[in-house]
Design an enzyme around this catalytic site. Structure first.
Site, PDB file in Angstrom:
ATOM      1  N   GLY A   1     -28.084 -43.860 -45.783  1.00 28.12           N
ATOM      2  CA  GLY A   1     -27.979 -45.268 -45.408  1.00 28.12           C
ATOM      3  C   GLY A   1     -28.129 -46.291 -46.501  1.00 28.12           C
ATOM      4  O   GLY A   1     -27.814 -47.470 -46.295  1.00 28.12           O
TER       5      GLY A   1
ATOM      6  N   ASP B   1     -24.473 -34.886 -39.342  1.00 27.98           N
ATOM      7  CA  ASP B   1     -25.257 -36.097 -39.608  1.00 27.98           C
ATOM      8  C   ASP B   1     -25.911 -35.927 -40.969  1.00 27.98           C
ATOM      9  O   ASP B   1     -25.978 -34.818 -41.510  1.00 27.98           O
ATOM     10  CB  ASP B   1     -26.328 -36.289 -38.516  1.00 27.98           C
ATOM     11  N   SER B   2     -26.425 -37.024 -41.503  1.00 27.40           N
ATOM     12  CA  SER B   2     -27.149 -36.952 -42.769  1.00 27.40           C
ATOM     13  C   SER B   2     -28.427 -36.125 -42.627  1.00 27.40           C
ATOM     14  O   SER B   2     -28.958 -35.629 -43.614  1.00 27.40           O
ATOM     15  CB  SER B   2     -27.500 -38.362 -43.231  1.00 27.40           C
TER      16      SER B   2
ATOM     17  N   THR C   1     -23.764 -44.230 -40.606  1.00 27.92           N
ATOM     18  CA  THR C   1     -23.402 -44.574 -41.981  1.00 27.92           C
ATOM     19  C   THR C   1     -22.123 -43.847 -42.401  1.00 27.92           C
ATOM     20  O   THR C   1     -21.191 -44.462 -42.933  1.00 27.92           O
ATOM     21  CB  THR C   1     -24.561 -44.200 -42.929  1.00 27.92           C
TER      22      THR C   1
ATOM     23  N   CYS D   1     -23.369 -39.615 -37.527  1.00 32.03           N
ATOM     24  CA  CYS D   1     -24.051 -40.522 -38.458  1.00 32.03           C
ATOM     25  C   CYS D   1     -23.339 -41.881 -38.501  1.00 32.03           C
ATOM     26  O   CYS D   1     -22.146 -41.954 -38.836  1.00 32.03           O
ATOM     27  CB  CYS D   1     -24.028 -39.875 -39.842  1.00 32.03           C
TER      28      CYS D   1
ATOM     29  N   GLU E   1     -39.027 -41.359 -38.092  1.00 28.24           N
ATOM     30  CA  GLU E   1     -39.258 -40.011 -38.624  1.00 28.24           C
ATOM     31  C   GLU E   1     -40.730 -39.725 -38.876  1.00 28.24           C
ATOM     32  O   GLU E   1     -41.148 -38.574 -38.918  1.00 28.24           O
ATOM     33  CB  GLU E   1     -38.438 -39.799 -39.906  1.00 28.24           C
TER      34      GLU E   1
ATOM     35  N   CYS F   1     -27.031 -46.600 -35.292  1.00 28.67           N
ATOM     36  CA  CYS F   1     -27.646 -45.586 -36.150  1.00 28.67           C
ATOM     37  C   CYS F   1     -28.251 -44.509 -35.252  1.00 28.67           C
ATOM     38  O   CYS F   1     -28.767 -44.806 -34.164  1.00 28.67           O
ATOM     39  CB  CYS F   1     -28.731 -46.240 -37.012  1.00 28.67           C
ATOM     40  N   THR F   2     -28.164 -43.280 -35.742  1.00 26.58           N
ATOM     41  CA  THR F   2     -28.640 -42.127 -34.970  1.00 26.58           C
ATOM     42  C   THR F   2     -30.074 -42.274 -34.446  1.00 26.58           C
ATOM     43  O   THR F   2     -30.407 -41.775 -33.376  1.00 26.58           O
ATOM     44  CB  THR F   2     -28.629 -40.879 -35.877  1.00 26.58           C
ATOM     45  N   HIS F   3     -30.931 -42.917 -35.239  1.00 29.66           N
ATOM     46  CA  HIS F   3     -32.361 -42.935 -34.920  1.00 29.66           C
ATOM     47  C   HIS F   3     -32.756 -43.977 -33.878  1.00 29.66           C
ATOM     48  O   HIS F   3     -33.836 -43.907 -33.297  1.00 29.66           O
ATOM     49  CB  HIS F   3     -33.181 -43.213 -36.179  1.00 29.66           C
TER      50      HIS F   3
END
Ligand code: DGL
Length: 265
Positions: free
Chosen positions: A43, A10-11, A75, A73, A151, A183-185
């Protein structure tokens, strides 16, 4: 049986939401995780840059004798994977499993997609859905502030609700009954997003669907770890491991000892 690890990249640390799902559906599998924390976020970057970073991430994992790679990820999956040549092992992105899950669950054929600015600009979710079910209608919204909101620890606050109400208003008006969290988050915002979209809207987590798809792919190819598989995880990041270790528990959904190594890429 194949006890080599699953590689996940992932990023940054968001891909741990996918690792959490992998650990839950395949507890015997070893995992090698790489988070490109020195170059996060992806992103809002150009395609050329995201493709270059993704190649580096994959090369790093290939040094670890992995049997399969998951691009956790959103993106990288949408912008870069279409430009990555065969790397010798299967590379799974998060898009197709999520699109298939959304098509299975929608009742009115109106599907929403949210992701980073680059993910939404790539239009890949809509393209994949159209290639499987041309009659489905896709409505997308970029939600660039969601990543910093999560985050910085604001996932379950009024700040998140204000931002989400604004981002999601258009999708709500379009009457989507299924929403892909691309998106991961975003799984960390599931409560807020669910409240705003309402009970009738099903949320699809791309990490969860990718983990399920990975399990069935490994199973179908005789590549699942044996019962003696230990379920060990190794974590690597390209910047300071400390912040990753601190925030990691939030994304994994539990406090665990993360031993994080610094990777040079
Ligand atoms: N991991 C990214 C994604 O899922 C979000 C963070 C970033 O922009 O790099 O799209």
């Amino acid at each position: 049986m194949d006890n080599r690890p699953i590689g996940v990249f992932d990023s940054g640390l968001g891909g741990l939401t996918c690792v959490k799902q992998l650990m839950s559906v395949m507890p015997n599998e070893d995992i090698v995780y790489f988070g490109d924390t020195a170059r996060v976020p992806y992103g809002n970057r150009s395609r050329e840059t995201i493709v270059r970073y993704t190649r580096d991430d994959i090369s790093f994992l290939l040094e670890h004798d992995i049997k399969i790679i998951i691009a956790a990820c959103g993106t990288a999956s949408s912008v870069a994977l279409p430009y990555i040549d065969d790397v010798g092992v299967k590379v799974i992105g998060v898009l197709e499993p999520a699109c298939r899950a959304a098509l299975k669950r929608t009742r009115n054929g109106r599907i929403g997609v949210i992701g980073t600015a680059s993910t939404i600009k790539s239009d890949k979710y809509a393209q994949i859905i159209a290639s499987i079910e041309p009659s489905a209608k896709v409505f997308s919204a970029a939600c660039p502030m969601f990543v910093p909101v999560v985050e910085n620890g604001y996932a379950d606050t009024e700040v998140a609700r204000i931002v989400a109400r604004d981002y999601l208003a258009g999708l709500k008006n379009e009457g989507v009954d299924t929403l892909i969290l691309g998106c991961t988050h975003y799984p960390l915002l599931e409560g807020v997003i669910g409240d705003i979209m309402g009970d009738g809207v099903e949320l699809i987590s791309s990490g969860r669907e990718a983990a399920e798809y990975c399990r069935s792919f490994l199973d179908g190819h005789g590549l699942l770890a044996g019962r003696d598989g230990k379920g060990n995880s190794e974590f690597y990041v390209s910047d300071d491991p400390e912040s990753f270790t601190q925030l990691g528990g939030l994304f994994l959904g539990r406090e665990i000892e993360l031993s994080v190594n610094r990777a040079m890429i």
